[in-house]
Design a protein around this motif. Structure first.
Motif, mmCIF file in Angstrom:
data_model
loop_
_atom_site.group_PDB
_atom_site.id
_atom_site.type_symbol
_atom_site.label_atom_id
_atom_site.label_comp_id
_atom_site.label_asym_id
_atom_site.label_seq_id
_atom_site.Cartn_x
_atom_site.Cartn_y
_atom_site.Cartn_z
ATOM 1 N N LEU A 118 -37.805 10.621 -35.173
ATOM 2 C CA LEU A 118 -38.621 12.171 -35.631
ATOM 3 C C LEU A 118 -40.038 11.762 -34.929
ATOM 4 N N ALA A 119 -40.463 12.905 -34.347
ATOM 5 C CA ALA A 119 -41.951 12.872 -33.833
ATOM 6 C C ALA A 119 -42.526 13.910 -33.603
ATOM 7 N N TYR A 120 -43.982 14.007 -33.360
ATOM 8 C CA TYR A 120 -44.757 15.303 -33.511
ATOM 9 C C TYR A 120 -44.473 16.150 -32.073
ATOM 10 N N TYR A 121 -44.514 15.119 -30.805
ATOM 11 C CA TYR A 121 -44.219 15.681 -29.670
ATOM 12 C C TYR A 121 -43.193 14.565 -29.086
ATOM 13 N N THR A 122 -42.409 14.703 -27.992
ATOM 14 C CA THR A 122 -41.678 13.814 -27.429
ATOM 15 C C THR A 122 -42.465 12.568 -26.937
ATOM 16 N N PRO A 123 -42.327 11.359 -27.430
ATOM 17 C CA PRO A 123 -43.175 10.317 -27.287
ATOM 18 C C PRO A 123 -43.003 9.833 -25.685
ATOM 19 N N TYR A 124 -44.213 9.356 -25.286
ATOM 20 C CA TYR A 124 -44.254 8.810 -23.923
ATOM 21 C C TYR A 124 -44.951 7.236 -24.265
ATOM 22 N N THR A 125 -44.372 6.188 -24.557
ATOM 23 C CA THR A 125 -44.998 4.898 -24.840
ATOM 24 C C THR A 125 -45.294 4.271 -23.764
ATOM 25 N N PHE A 126 -46.248 3.090 -23.905
ATOM 26 C CA PHE A 126 -46.857 2.053 -23.070
ATOM 27 C C PHE A 126 -45.613 1.499 -22.108
ATOM 28 N N SER A 127 -44.556 1.038 -23.020
ATOM 29 C CA SER A 127 -43.272 0.432 -22.409
ATOM 30 C C SER A 127 -42.544 1.453 -21.475
ATOM 31 N N TYR A 128 -42.526 2.611 -21.983
ATOM 32 C CA TYR A 128 -42.003 3.608 -20.774
ATOM 33 C C TYR A 128 -42.727 3.789 -19.551
ATOM 34 N N LEU A 129 -44.039 3.878 -19.721
ATOM 35 C CA LEU A 129 -45.028 4.103 -18.586
ATOM 36 C C LEU A 129 -44.726 2.849 -17.581
ATOM 37 N N GLN A 130 -44.341 1.618 -18.112
ATOM 38 C CA GLN A 130 -44.289 0.438 -17.432
ATOM 39 C C GLN A 130 -43.083 0.418 -16.585
ATOM 40 N N GLU A 131 -41.919 1.277 -17.334
ATOM 41 C CA GLU A 131 -40.805 1.314 -16.624
ATOM 42 C C GLU A 131 -41.070 2.379 -15.369
ATOM 43 N N ARG A 132 -41.554 3.365 -15.518
ATOM 44 C CA ARG A 132 -41.891 4.389 -14.743
ATOM 45 C C ARG A 132 -42.768 3.917 -13.591
ATOM 46 N N ILE A 133 -43.887 3.111 -13.805
ATOM 47 C CA ILE A 133 -44.487 2.528 -12.770
ATOM 48 C C ILE A 133 -43.759 1.389 -11.863
ATOM 49 N N LYS A 134 -42.816 0.748 -12.326
ATOM 50 C CA LYS A 134 -41.809 -0.150 -11.522
ATOM 51 C C LYS A 134 -41.297 0.763 -10.781
ATOM 52 N N GLU A 135 -40.702 2.043 -11.008
ATOM 53 C CA GLU A 135 -39.963 2.939 -10.183
ATOM 54 C C GLU A 135 -40.831 3.352 -9.266
ATOM 55 N N TRP A 136 -41.939 3.740 -9.691
ATOM 56 C CA TRP A 136 -43.168 4.434 -8.729
ATOM 57 C C TRP A 136 -43.269 3.563 -7.557
ATOM 58 N N GLN A 137 -43.576 2.050 -7.973
ATOM 59 C CA GLN A 137 -44.047 1.174 -7.133
ATOM 60 C C GLN A 137 -42.996 0.825 -5.855
ATOM 61 N N PRO A 186 -47.585 15.344 -24.213
ATOM 62 C CA PRO A 186 -47.471 16.367 -23.225
ATOM 63 C C PRO A 186 -48.275 15.950 -21.766
ATOM 64 N N SER A 187 -49.549 15.604 -22.118
ATOM 65 C CA SER A 187 -50.222 15.247 -20.987
ATOM 66 C C SER A 187 -49.738 14.298 -20.107
ATOM 67 N N SER A 188 -49.084 13.352 -20.753
ATOM 68 C CA SER A 188 -48.459 12.308 -20.083
ATOM 69 C C SER A 188 -47.078 12.759 -19.358
ATOM 70 N N TRP A 189 -46.527 13.526 -19.922
ATOM 71 C CA TRP A 189 -45.257 14.162 -19.214
ATOM 72 C C TRP A 189 -45.728 15.090 -18.041
ATOM 73 N N HIS A 190 -46.981 15.525 -18.171
ATOM 74 C CA HIS A 190 -47.526 16.410 -17.060
ATOM 75 C C HIS A 190 -47.930 15.533 -16.026
ATOM 76 N N PHE A 191 -48.608 14.465 -16.293
ATOM 77 C CA PHE A 191 -48.940 13.347 -15.348
ATOM 78 C C PHE A 191 -47.655 13.067 -14.806
ATOM 79 N N ASP A 192 -46.632 12.719 -15.480
ATOM 80 C CA ASP A 192 -45.318 12.029 -14.759
ATOM 81 C C ASP A 192 -45.178 12.924 -13.866
ATOM 82 N N GLY A 193 -44.990 14.377 -14.176
ATOM 83 C CA GLY A 193 -44.624 15.416 -13.229
ATOM 84 C C GLY A 193 -45.434 15.347 -12.079
ATOM 85 N N ILE A 194 -46.540 15.250 -12.072
ATOM 86 C CA ILE A 194 -47.484 15.122 -10.817
ATOM 87 C C ILE A 194 -47.019 14.125 -9.830
#
Ligand SMILES: [Zn+2]
Length: 335
Positions: A118-137, A186-194
């Motif tokens: 359960l969460a207030y909004y869909t979580p966007y964690t530090f570890s998830y960001l590291q996975e995304r950065i690895k892909e983006w890199q 949501p600001s992280s999901w927005h950022f991710d989308g950009i």
């Protein structure tokens, strides 16, 4: 760079009753206490932000186990959530339906699997960001830098996204940062989308990359995100109104970000600066700064930029455009 040294999660004593248990013993988790009303009915209290700027109790993110085929009733006692999000796999989150939320700030649902997140909004964690950065890199248009480290030892990361074959002197500079307030995922999901859009290899985005150098800060407040805070960093400081304080009076995070912004802006003033947040209301707000707190030129440009975003955008209505005064305690005003 060692960034996965952190095993200090928020420890919540599990509440065991009729084999139903609650915990938030994971990254970004937040749950303070659970009051058992009966075997399937519970009141939830979230952990308030600590520190001088503390007090917000918005964010929660926890797990309930032992719920399969049981009609679970939960009331959130101290957060402003309307309809919470839930997930069986901790990846794909769904908002509870109107039927499942008979009273705002609660839910009742018979779950089809044994464990639910359960969460207030869909979580966007530090570890998830590291996975995304690895892909983006892996993309030729991306360079990762670490600007410095937070008091808890997490990196403040910067992604430079541009066509590196074109010299910087021939491009304009854009700065975008997000997640000063950890509960505003949501600001992280927005950022991710950009980022995803910039790397989509479309003709138009590839053209943008020849014209602009994007300096993108995914988390301005990684400690707050990691430790499940609502609006503050680990030390209880709300970073947002800390930008005009002296070097010894402001937080590490602000010092690191100010230094980098200063360096880049001295080379070439930013053409666009975006400070991404999100709000709990059922409408959006696109803040622009009032004319008397800036200049008529700046005011005109902010309105033009805002209108380019709002026009033909189903997520915005004209009323969502609001004005506020530019104040030096906020990053935009400091800049
Ligand atoms: Zn915010």
């Amino acid at each position: 760079m060692k960034i996965f040294l952190y095993s200090l999660f928020i420890i919540i004593p599990s509440v065991l009753f009729a084999q139903i248990s609650f915990d938030a013993d994971f990254e970004s988790g937040n749950l303070k206490s659970v009051e058992t009303i009966n075997s399937t009915t519970f009141n939830i209290t979230t952990q308030a932000d600590l520190g001088v700027d503390g007090g917000s109790t918005r964010w929660f993110y926890f797990r309930i186990s032992g719920v399969k085929n049981k009609n679970i009733n939960v009331t959130f006692t101290n957060t402003d959530v309307t309809k919470a999000m839930y997930s069986y796999d901790n990846i794909s989150f769904t908002r509870f339906s109107d039927d499942e939320v008979p009273v705002s700030g609660s839910f009742q649902k018979t779950f089809t699997q044994d464990t639910v997140y359960l969460a207030y909004y869909t979580p966007y964690t530090f570890s998830y960001l590291q996975e995304r950065i690895k892909e983006w890199q892996t993309n030729q248009f991306v360079l990762l830098d670490t600007l410095g480290f937070t008091p808890q030892g997490l990196p403040i990361q910067e992604l430079t996204v541009t066509d590196f074959t074109i010299p910087s002197t021939e491009k304009k500079t854009i700065w975008i940062h997000a997640r000063t307030h950890p509960s505003e995922t949501p600001s992280s999901w927005h950022f991710d989308g950009i980022v995803q859009e910039l790397l989509s290899n479309k003709e138009v985005t590839n053209y943008y990359l020849t014209q602009f150098e994007f300096h993108l800060i995914p988390f301005t407040n990684p400690d707050g995100v990691y430790y499940g805070r609502s609006r503050v960093n680990f030390e209880g400081i709300n970073l947002e109104p800390n930008w005009d304080k002296s070097e010894d009076a402001t937080s590490n995070e602000v010092k690191i970000l100010r230094a980098r912004m200063q360096e880049l802006n001295d080379e070439k003033p930013f053409s666009v600066f975006l400070n991404l947040h999100s709000q709990a209301s059922s409408y959006c707000t696109f803040w622009v700064h009032s004319s008397f707190s800036t200049s008529s030129l700046f005011y005109t440009r902010e309105h033009q930029f805002s209108n380019l975003n709002i026009s033909d955008n189903p997520y915005f209505l004209q009323n969502d455009l609001r004005e506020s005064d530019l104040k030096p305690r906020y990053p935009e005003g400091w800049l």
